[in-house]
Design a protein around this motif. Structure first.
Motif, PDB file in Angstrom:
ATOM      1  N   ALA A  95       0.812  -1.208   0.000  1.00 18.13           N
ATOM      2  CA  ALA A  95       0.000   0.000   0.000  1.00 18.13           C
ATOM      3  C   ALA A  95       0.849   1.263   0.000  1.00 18.13           C
ATOM      4  O   ALA A  95       2.058   1.226   0.273  1.00 18.13           O
ATOM      5  N   TYR A  96       0.196   2.380  -0.280  1.00 20.08           N
ATOM      6  CA  TYR A  96       0.813   3.697  -0.186  1.00 20.08           C
ATOM      7  C   TYR A  96       1.227   3.965   1.255  1.00 20.08           C
ATOM      8  O   TYR A  96       0.612   3.485   2.201  1.00 20.08           O
ATOM      9  N   HIS A  97       2.272   4.766   1.424  1.00 21.40           N
ATOM     10  CA  HIS A  97       2.860   4.933   2.756  1.00 21.40           C
ATOM     11  C   HIS A  97       1.924   5.600   3.756  1.00 21.40           C
ATOM     12  O   HIS A  97       2.126   5.473   4.966  1.00 21.40           O
ATOM     13  N   TRP A  98       0.885   6.294   3.296  1.00 21.03           N
ATOM     14  CA  TRP A  98      -0.064   6.886   4.234  1.00 21.03           C
ATOM     15  C   TRP A  98      -0.765   5.825   5.074  1.00 21.03           C
ATOM     16  O   TRP A  98      -1.163   6.090   6.207  1.00 21.03           O
ATOM     17  N   VAL A  99      -0.929   4.618   4.524  1.00 20.57           N
ATOM     18  CA  VAL A  99      -1.545   3.533   5.294  1.00 20.57           C
ATOM     19  C   VAL A  99      -0.632   3.132   6.447  1.00 20.57           C
ATOM     20  O   VAL A  99      -1.089   2.905   7.577  1.00 20.57           O
ATOM     21  N   SER A 100       0.662   3.066   6.185  1.00 21.33           N
ATOM     22  CA  SER A 100       1.616   2.801   7.265  1.00 21.33           C
ATOM     23  C   SER A 100       1.563   3.887   8.323  1.00 21.33           C
ATOM     24  O   SER A 100       1.624   3.604   9.528  1.00 21.33           O
ATOM     25  N   ASN A 104       0.853   1.998  11.597  1.00 23.84           N
ATOM     26  CA  ASN A 104       2.131   1.479  12.115  1.00 23.84           C
ATOM     27  C   ASN A 104       3.013   2.556  12.725  1.00 23.84           C
ATOM     28  O   ASN A 104       3.258   2.552  13.931  1.00 23.84           O
ATOM     29  N   HIS A 105       3.522   3.468  11.893  1.00 29.30           N
ATOM     30  CA  HIS A 105       4.421   4.522  12.370  1.00 29.30           C
ATOM     31  C   HIS A 105       4.130   5.828  11.636  1.00 29.30           C
ATOM     32  O   HIS A 105       3.902   5.811  10.421  1.00 29.30           O
ATOM     33  N   ALA A 106       4.180   6.939  12.345  1.00 28.79           N
ATOM     34  CA  ALA A 106       4.037   8.255  11.726  1.00 28.79           C
ATOM     35  C   ALA A 106       5.029   9.219  12.369  1.00 28.79           C
ATOM     36  O   ALA A 106       5.162   9.238  13.591  1.00 28.79           O
ATOM     37  N   PRO A 107       5.754   9.989  11.537  1.00 25.22           N
ATOM     38  CA  PRO A 107       5.727   9.998  10.074  1.00 25.22           C
ATOM     39  C   PRO A 107       6.483   8.809   9.487  1.00 25.22           C
ATOM     40  O   PRO A 107       7.275   8.159  10.179  1.00 25.22           O
ATOM     41  N   ALA A 110      11.174   5.895   5.115  1.00 23.88           N
ATOM     42  CA  ALA A 110      11.311   4.843   4.106  1.00 23.88           C
ATOM     43  C   ALA A 110      12.349   3.807   4.483  1.00 23.88           C
ATOM     44  O   ALA A 110      12.159   2.606   4.263  1.00 23.88           O
ATOM     45  N   ALA A 111      13.454   4.242   5.069  1.00 22.76           N
ATOM     46  CA  ALA A 111      14.535   3.309   5.382  1.00 22.76           C
ATOM     47  C   ALA A 111      14.104   2.237   6.370  1.00 22.76           C
ATOM     48  O   ALA A 111      14.543   1.089   6.293  1.00 22.76           O
ATOM     49  N   SER A 112      13.230   2.602   7.313  1.00 25.62           N
ATOM     50  CA  SER A 112      12.808   1.645   8.335  1.00 25.62           C
ATOM     51  C   SER A 112      11.410   1.095   8.115  1.00 25.62           C
ATOM     52  O   SER A 112      11.094   0.000   8.598  1.00 25.62           O
ATOM     53  N   ASP A 113      10.561   1.830   7.391  1.00 25.94           N
ATOM     54  CA  ASP A 113       9.143   1.464   7.306  1.00 25.94           C
ATOM     55  C   ASP A 113       8.716   0.897   5.966  1.00 25.94           C
ATOM     56  O   ASP A 113       7.631   0.323   5.869  1.00 25.94           O
ATOM     57  N   ARG A 114       9.527   1.074   4.918  1.00 25.89           N
ATOM     58  CA  ARG A 114       9.080   0.654   3.588  1.00 25.89           C
ATOM     59  C   ARG A 114       8.793  -0.844   3.548  1.00 25.89           C
ATOM     60  O   ARG A 114       7.787  -1.272   2.986  1.00 25.89           O
ATOM     61  N   HIS A 115       9.663  -1.643   4.116  1.00 24.67           N
ATOM     62  CA  HIS A 115       9.456  -3.095   4.178  1.00 24.67           C
ATOM     63  C   HIS A 115       9.318  -3.479   5.648  1.00 24.67           C
ATOM     64  O   HIS A 115      10.252  -3.296   6.427  1.00 24.67           O
ATOM     65  N   ALA A 120       4.368  -7.505  16.102  1.00 26.99           N
ATOM     66  CA  ALA A 120       3.770  -6.669  17.142  1.00 26.99           C
ATOM     67  C   ALA A 120       2.984  -5.493  16.570  1.00 26.99           C
ATOM     68  O   ALA A 120       2.208  -4.856  17.294  1.00 26.99           O
ATOM     69  N   LEU A 121       3.168  -5.186  15.288  1.00 23.91           N
ATOM     70  CA  LEU A 121       2.488  -4.048  14.679  1.00 23.91           C
ATOM     71  C   LEU A 121       1.102  -4.440  14.177  1.00 23.91           C
ATOM     72  O   LEU A 121       0.847  -5.610  13.859  1.00 23.91           O
ATOM     73  N   PRO A 122       0.189  -3.481  14.057  1.00 22.47           N
ATOM     74  CA  PRO A 122      -1.122  -3.792  13.455  1.00 22.47           C
ATOM     75  C   PRO A 122      -0.994  -4.358  12.039  1.00 22.47           C
ATOM     76  O   PRO A 122      -1.621  -5.360  11.711  1.00 22.47           O
ATOM     77  N   ILE A 123      -0.174  -3.702  11.194  1.00 19.18           N
ATOM     78  CA  ILE A 123       0.155  -4.273   9.879  1.00 19.18           C
ATOM     79  C   ILE A 123       1.486  -4.986  10.053  1.00 19.18           C
ATOM     80  O   ILE A 123       2.551  -4.371  10.060  1.00 19.18           O
ATOM     81  N   GLN A 124       1.425  -6.282  10.200  1.00 20.98           N
ATOM     82  CA  GLN A 124       2.607  -7.036  10.586  1.00 20.98           C
ATOM     83  C   GLN A 124       3.620  -7.158   9.451  1.00 20.98           C
ATOM     84  O   GLN A 124       4.830  -7.116   9.686  1.00 20.98           O
ATOM     85  N   TYR A 125       3.119  -7.337   8.238  1.00 23.27           N
ATOM     86  CA  TYR A 125       3.988  -7.512   7.081  1.00 23.27           C
ATOM     87  C   TYR A 125       3.547  -6.533   5.998  1.00 23.27           C
ATOM     88  O   TYR A 125       2.358  -6.464   5.672  1.00 23.27           O
ATOM     89  N   GLY A 126       4.489  -5.771   5.469  1.00 16.91           N
ATOM     90  CA  GLY A 126       4.096  -4.760   4.505  1.00 16.91           C
ATOM     91  C   GLY A 126       5.180  -4.391   3.527  1.00 16.91           C
ATOM     92  O   GLY A 126       6.376  -4.475   3.830  1.00 16.91           O
ATOM     93  N   HIS A 127       4.735  -3.990   2.341  1.00 16.94           N
ATOM     94  CA  HIS A 127       5.568  -3.296   1.359  1.00 16.94           C
ATOM     95  C   HIS A 127       4.854  -1.971   1.100  1.00 16.94           C
ATOM     96  O   HIS A 127       3.724  -1.961   0.576  1.00 16.94           O
ATOM     97  N   PHE A 128       5.477  -0.854   1.436  1.00 16.43           N
ATOM     98  CA  PHE A 128       4.868   0.465   1.311  1.00 16.43           C
ATOM     99  C   PHE A 128       5.674   1.317   0.333  1.00 16.43           C
ATOM    100  O   PHE A 128       6.902   1.384   0.428  1.00 16.43           O
TER     101      PHE A 128
END
Length: 268
Positions: A95-100, A104-107, A110-115, A120-128
């Protein structure tokens, strides 16, 4: 309560007329009695981030506090991801990074949140992704990688090229219509495999598009979006669907506890 795996495909910026006229593969399945096409009216404002929150939590923007696209913070609500994780299910999103940023995390970093791979996170596995022109074909490939690798019980698939085309060329343009056709082609490469693997699949949009190359208001082309259902758990009956029903309906399919409204007519 029966439990099913669910994939929610959110085709960003897809107006109902365009979605129902240009998505030939999806319509072919409906004509064969293997799916059903509906139209629903999105909540207001007809903007992306507020409506991601609405679709995923069942809370309209006026109540969620996500009033526009520049509200960058975690959601204050309980999303499908939260309910599924609380029930011990596995969640994923391409999904687009706004979903993350919402769950999951805001803001977004990319280095830590893209994959993402964190149970423990609500979205456990993601490609953003974070560019609107990120190819839909790649996004569907990302989603399939998550499905094959992590076998999520709930997965969000959220491509952006239709919305990007609308912002470039407007609602009544070949560019916009062809972006919808390309998304349908990309979907066709995976939908049958998802169904064969037991997934129930919903294909819809957050909002539509206008000829000012934007959205956010009350015009029918901005608010009317398609809503397709595929899978044995759906009734294929007539149904009056509200965007605020999507969260609860998905939770009902997943068989998880929730406190959201449900469109019961959709369910077999």
């Amino acid at each position: 309560m029966s439990s099913h795996k669910v994939i929610l495909v959110l085709l960003d910026g897809l107006n109902a007329t365009t979605g129902l006229q240009c998505m030939g593969y999806s319509q072919a399945l409906c004509q064969q009695g293997l799916g059903r096409a509906y139209t629903l009216e999105c909540e207001l404002p007809s903007m992306s981030r507020p409506l991601y929150e609405c679709v995923l939590t069942g809370v309209p923007p006026a109540q969620s506090g996500i009033y526009h696209n520049n509200v960058v913070r975690l959601s204050h609500g309980q999303s499908i991801f939260h309910y599924a994780r609380a029930a011990g299910l596995t969640t994923a999103a391409a999904a687009y990074h706004w979903v993350s940023e919402l769950y999951n995390h805001a803001p977004f970093n990319a280095a830590s949140d893209r994959h993402t791979a964190n149970p423990a996170l609500p979205i456990q596995y993601g490609h953003f992704y974070y560019h609107d022109a990120y190819p839909d074909s790649h996004l569907f490939d990302d989603a399939e990688h998550l499905r094959r690798t992590h076998a999520p019980h709930f997965m969000l698939v959220h491509p952006m090229n239709i919305d990007d085309a609308g912002h470039q060329a407007g609602y009544d343009s070949s560019t916009y219509r062809n972006a919808a056709r390309k998304a349908d082609i990309a979907l066709s490469g995976y939908l049958q495999a998802w169904l064969d693997d037991g997934y129930q699949v919903i294909v819809t949009a957050d909002h539509g598009m206008n000829n000012d190359r934007s959205h956010g208001g009350i015009l029918p082309e901005e608010r009317q979006v398609p809503f397709y259902t595929f899978g044995s758990a759906f009734s294929l009956a007539d149904a009056a669907i509200r965007q605020t029903d999507i969260c609860g309906t998905v939770c009902q399919l997943l068989g998880v506890a929730h406190d959201k409204p449900v469109c019961a007519e959709l369910l077999a």
